[in-house]
Design a protein around this motif. Structure first.
Motif, PDB file in Angstrom:
ATOM      1  N   THR A 106       0.849  -1.200   0.000  1.00 13.57           N
ATOM      2  CA  THR A 106       0.000   0.000   0.000  1.00 13.57           C
ATOM      3  C   THR A 106       0.882   1.247   0.000  1.00 13.57           C
ATOM      4  O   THR A 106       1.882   1.306   0.708  1.00 13.57           O
ATOM      5  CB  THR A 106      -0.912   0.020   1.245  1.00 13.57           C
ATOM      6  OG1 THR A 106      -1.757  -1.131   1.226  1.00 13.57           O
ATOM      7  CG2 THR A 106      -1.790   1.270   1.255  1.00 13.57           C
ATOM      8  N   TYR A 133      -8.818   6.615   1.580  1.00 12.23           N
ATOM      9  CA  TYR A 133      -8.026   5.831   0.636  1.00 12.23           C
ATOM     10  C   TYR A 133      -8.639   5.889  -0.760  1.00 12.23           C
ATOM     11  O   TYR A 133      -9.852   6.012  -0.913  1.00 12.23           O
ATOM     12  CB  TYR A 133      -7.990   4.353   1.051  1.00 12.23           C
ATOM     13  CG  TYR A 133      -7.341   4.075   2.380  1.00 12.23           C
ATOM     14  CD1 TYR A 133      -6.045   3.571   2.460  1.00 12.23           C
ATOM     15  CD2 TYR A 133      -8.025   4.288   3.576  1.00 12.23           C
ATOM     16  CE1 TYR A 133      -5.449   3.294   3.684  1.00 12.23           C
ATOM     17  CE2 TYR A 133      -7.436   4.022   4.813  1.00 12.23           C
ATOM     18  CZ  TYR A 133      -6.149   3.527   4.845  1.00 12.23           C
ATOM     19  OH  TYR A 133      -5.564   3.255   6.046  1.00 12.23           O
ATOM     20  N   LEU A 203      -3.896   0.176  -3.716  1.00 14.70           N
ATOM     21  CA  LEU A 203      -4.451   0.947  -2.602  1.00 14.70           C
ATOM     22  C   LEU A 203      -3.500   2.069  -2.206  1.00 14.70           C
ATOM     23  O   LEU A 203      -2.286   1.864  -2.085  1.00 14.70           O
ATOM     24  CB  LEU A 203      -4.690   0.024  -1.401  1.00 14.70           C
ATOM     25  CG  LEU A 203      -5.385   0.637  -0.182  1.00 14.70           C
ATOM     26  CD1 LEU A 203      -6.797   1.107  -0.535  1.00 14.70           C
ATOM     27  CD2 LEU A 203      -5.447  -0.391   0.957  1.00 14.70           C
ATOM     28  N   LYS A 204      -4.074   3.258  -1.987  1.00 17.23           N
ATOM     29  CA  LYS A 204      -3.277   4.428  -1.621  1.00 17.23           C
ATOM     30  C   LYS A 204      -4.036   5.255  -0.595  1.00 17.23           C
ATOM     31  O   LYS A 204      -5.219   5.558  -0.780  1.00 17.23           O
ATOM     32  CB  LYS A 204      -3.008   5.284  -2.871  1.00 17.23           C
ATOM     33  CG  LYS A 204      -2.230   6.563  -2.618  1.00 17.23           C
ATOM     34  CD  LYS A 204      -2.017   7.306  -3.931  1.00 17.23           C
ATOM     35  CE  LYS A 204      -1.159   8.542  -3.764  1.00 17.23           C
ATOM     36  NZ  LYS A 204      -0.925   9.226  -5.068  1.00 17.23           N
ATOM     37  N   ARG A 205      -3.367   5.630   0.502  1.00 18.39           N
ATOM     38  CA  ARG A 205      -3.988   6.510   1.490  1.00 18.39           C
ATOM     39  C   ARG A 205      -3.687   7.958   1.123  1.00 18.39           C
ATOM     40  O   ARG A 205      -2.525   8.301   0.895  1.00 18.39           O
ATOM     41  CB  ARG A 205      -3.474   6.204   2.894  1.00 18.39           C
ATOM     42  CG  ARG A 205      -4.165   7.042   3.971  1.00 18.39           C
ATOM     43  CD  ARG A 205      -3.995   6.449   5.354  1.00 18.39           C
ATOM     44  NE  ARG A 205      -2.608   6.476   5.811  1.00 18.39           N
ATOM     45  CZ  ARG A 205      -2.172   5.830   6.885  1.00 18.39           C
ATOM     46  NH1 ARG A 205      -3.010   5.070   7.578  1.00 18.39           N
ATOM     47  NH2 ARG A 205      -0.910   5.915   7.249  1.00 18.39           N
TER      48      ARG A 205
END
Length: 235
Positions: A106, A133, A203-205
């Protein structure tokens, strides 16, 4: 001044309070050369505390950094398998540690600091800070699946708190969604998406509370602004 050992360790920049508790339980801490394996109270004016054989003292200069963590980088100060860690990306002379964690696969917003109080505020469940996210998932969730996601899902041995999921784009069998949660359990977003039958591909915050990644590129980092630090301290 008398205070709990783990709070003193965090104030010295060892790690977050939770991580410091783990270090104590592992038998890596000595107070006045006596091994400590449980939570205790110390006097910071009289007692000498050692972690892994080294004397620790409070840090005068507080450091607050925002990193856009790349994938395939470990959210840890060091890794037993010699994989790249966030401290290999953020190279400064001061001792800092990551607040919370992002999985190996991530990317996105991660805070690093040597301020134990700030780390505590950002990670304690009672604060219920929103984490946002952007996820690429397989397929497109139905209205029923979206409602289940929002109302809470059974994962492992717990039911997730209410969350938000918003479809941003659909293309070629994949769907881009924005997900907001305030919990931070292990691989929670991925497990929630699995639970509704739409596994995560990427997935990226992008946000933690009012802290936003903005245009910070993957692998880049910057110091938090004064107003960002004041926001965290006000939580």
């Amino acid at each position: 001044m008398k205070e709990r050992l783990q709070k003193y360790m965090a104030r010295c920049g060892v790690a977050s309070r939770r991580k410091c508790e783990e270090i104590i339980f592992q038998g890596r801490v000595k107070v006045n050369d006596k091994k400590i394996t449980d939570i205790t109270i110390i006097d910071d004016e009289k007692d000498i505390v050692k972690v892994d054989g080294k004397v620790i003292k409070p840090k005068d200069k507080k450091i607050y950094i925002m990193l856009n963590k790349p994938v395939e980088v470990i959210t840890s100060a060091k890794d037993e398998y010699n994989r790249k860690t966030v401290l290999d990306v953020v190279k400064i002379k001061e001792r800092i540690y990551p607040v919370g964690r992002l999985d190996y696969d991530t990317s996105g917003l991660l805070i690093l600091t040597n301020d134990g109080d700030v780390a505590f505020k950002l990670t304690h469940p009672s604060k219920e800070i929103d984490k946002v996210y952007i996820a690429i998932i397989k397929g497109t969730p139905s209205k029923d699946e979206i409602e289940k996601f929002k109302n809470g899902l059974k994962i492992d041995d717990y039911i997730t708190s209410p969350a938000e999921i918003k479809i941003l784009n659909v293309k070629g069998g994949l769907c881009e969604v924005e997900i907001t949660i305030h919990e931070g359990k292990n691989r929670q977003v991925r497990k929630m998406c699995d639970a509704i039958g739409h596994p995560v591909v990427a997935l990226k915050r992008i946000k933690i509370g009012r802290l936003s990644l903005g245009n910070l590129k993957e692998g880049q980092w910057r110091y938090l602004t004064k107003s960002e630090v004041e926001y965290i301290k006000s939580l």
